[in-house]
Design a protein around this motif. Structure first.
Motif, PDB file in Angstrom:
ATOM      1  N   ASN A   7       4.483  40.372 -17.346  1.00 47.11           N
ATOM      2  CA  ASN A   7       5.652  41.245 -17.347  1.00 47.11           C
ATOM      3  C   ASN A   7       6.262  41.440 -18.729  1.00 47.11           C
ATOM      4  N   ILE A   8       6.068  40.512 -19.640  1.00 50.88           N
ATOM      5  CA  ILE A   8       6.588  40.666 -21.000  1.00 50.88           C
ATOM      6  C   ILE A   8       5.963  41.884 -21.669  1.00 50.88           C
ATOM      7  N   PHE A   9       4.658  42.048 -21.496  1.00 50.22           N
ATOM      8  CA  PHE A   9       3.962  43.157 -22.136  1.00 50.22           C
ATOM      9  C   PHE A   9       4.181  44.478 -21.387  1.00 50.22           C
ATOM     10  N   VAL A  10       4.326  44.399 -20.072  1.00 52.48           N
ATOM     11  CA  VAL A  10       4.603  45.603 -19.282  1.00 52.48           C
ATOM     12  C   VAL A  10       5.962  46.180 -19.694  1.00 52.48           C
ATOM     13  N   ILE A  11       6.963  45.326 -19.791  1.00 51.00           N
ATOM     14  CA  ILE A  11       8.286  45.805 -20.198  1.00 51.00           C
ATOM     15  C   ILE A  11       8.231  46.349 -21.621  1.00 51.00           C
ATOM     16  N   ASP A  12       7.560  45.630 -22.515  1.00 55.91           N
ATOM     17  CA  ASP A  12       7.497  46.065 -23.909  1.00 55.91           C
ATOM     18  C   ASP A  12       6.868  47.443 -24.054  1.00 55.91           C
ATOM     19  N   ARG A  13       5.807  47.688 -23.339  1.00 51.92           N
ATOM     20  CA  ARG A  13       5.052  48.929 -23.521  1.00 51.92           C
ATOM     21  C   ARG A  13       5.538  50.084 -22.660  1.00 51.92           C
ATOM     22  N   PHE A  14       6.004  49.797 -21.447  1.00 50.78           N
ATOM     23  CA  PHE A  14       6.235  50.884 -20.503  1.00 50.78           C
ATOM     24  C   PHE A  14       7.673  51.052 -20.013  1.00 50.78           C
ATOM     25  N   PHE A  15       8.529  50.082 -20.250  1.00 48.22           N
ATOM     26  CA  PHE A  15       9.865  50.155 -19.656  1.00 48.22           C
ATOM     27  C   PHE A  15      10.973  49.949 -20.696  1.00 48.22           C
ATOM     28  N   GLN A  16      11.016  50.829 -21.673  1.00 45.89           N
ATOM     29  CA  GLN A  16      12.023  50.718 -22.724  1.00 45.89           C
ATOM     30  C   GLN A  16      13.449  50.906 -22.199  1.00 45.89           C
ATOM     31  N   ARG A  17      13.612  51.472 -21.005  1.00 49.56           N
ATOM     32  CA  ARG A  17      14.952  51.638 -20.436  1.00 49.56           C
ATOM     33  C   ARG A  17      15.354  50.477 -19.521  1.00 49.56           C
ATOM     34  N   ASP A  18      14.477  49.501 -19.362  1.00 48.38           N
ATOM     35  CA  ASP A  18      14.782  48.326 -18.551  1.00 48.38           C
ATOM     36  C   ASP A  18      15.949  47.565 -19.181  1.00 48.38           C
ATOM     37  N   GLU A  19      16.831  47.038 -18.364  1.00 48.37           N
ATOM     38  CA  GLU A  19      17.995  46.307 -18.874  1.00 48.37           C
ATOM     39  C   GLU A  19      17.602  45.073 -19.680  1.00 48.37           C
TER      40      GLU A  19
END
Length: 148
Positions: A7-19
C-alpha cells in the motif's frame, strides 16, 4: 531492516489525493536512508494492481527494475534453490504459509508475515496495521509513526 507493504507504493504512485499521501510521501523520501525490503510476492501483487494504470513498458520496469524506482531490496523467500526441485520448495512454502492462516490472516498478508519472520525484520511498515495486529510479534507501524 524494515519490510514494506504494497500500500505504500500504491498510495505513492496512484493516490496523490489520499489523506495519507503527505505522510506517505515523507516516508518514501526517507527510503534512501533505510534498510528497506519488499517481498517478491508483494512486488507481484503490486504489478497486478498497477497493471490497470501503467503502460506495458512501465509495468515491465516495475517488475524487473523496481529497486531503480524505489531504493528497496527485493526479498526472495528463504529456501528457494535449496530443495531438490521447485515443486518440493513450493510445497514446503505453501505448507508453511498455510500455517499462518491459523492466525486469521489472508493469504497475501500471510506471505508478508512469513517474509518478515524469515528475515527477522525490525518492523513491518503498512497503512493496514489491522491486517497484522496479533498475527506476528514483529512491530507493525504506519509510515507516519516509523522513525529511524
Amino acid at each position: 531492516m524494515v519490510l514494506l507493504d504494497t500500500n505504500i507504493f500504491v498510495i505513492d504512485r496512484f493516490f496523490q489525493r489520499d489523506e495519507r499521501y503527505a505522510d506517505n510521501q515523507a516516508f518514501v523520501n526517507k527510503l534512501p536512508e533505510l534498510d528497506a525490503g519488499f517481498s517478491i510476492f508483494s512486488l507481484l501483487e503490486l504489478c497486478g494492481i498497477s497493471s490497470f494504470n501503467l503502460s506495458e513498458s512501465e509495468l515491465k520496469r516495475w517488475m524487473f527494475y523496481f529497486p531503480t524506482i524505489y531504493p528497496v531490496k527485493i526479498l526472495n523467500p528463504h529456501g528457494v534453490g535449496e530443495s531438490a526441485s521447485a515443486i518440493e520448495w513450493f510445497g514446503a512454502y505453501t505448507v508453511d504459509t498455510f500455517q499462518l492462516l491459523t492466525r486469521k490472516i489472508t493469504w497475501g498478508d500471510a506471505m508478508v508475515v512469513q517474509t518478515a519472520e524469515q528475515y527477522q525484520v525490525d518492523a513491518i511498515i503498512t497503512w493496514n496495521q489491522k491486517h497484522f495486529v496479533n498475527r506476528t510479534t514483529i512491530p507493525v507501524l504506519p509510515p507516519r509513526e516509523f522513525s529511524t
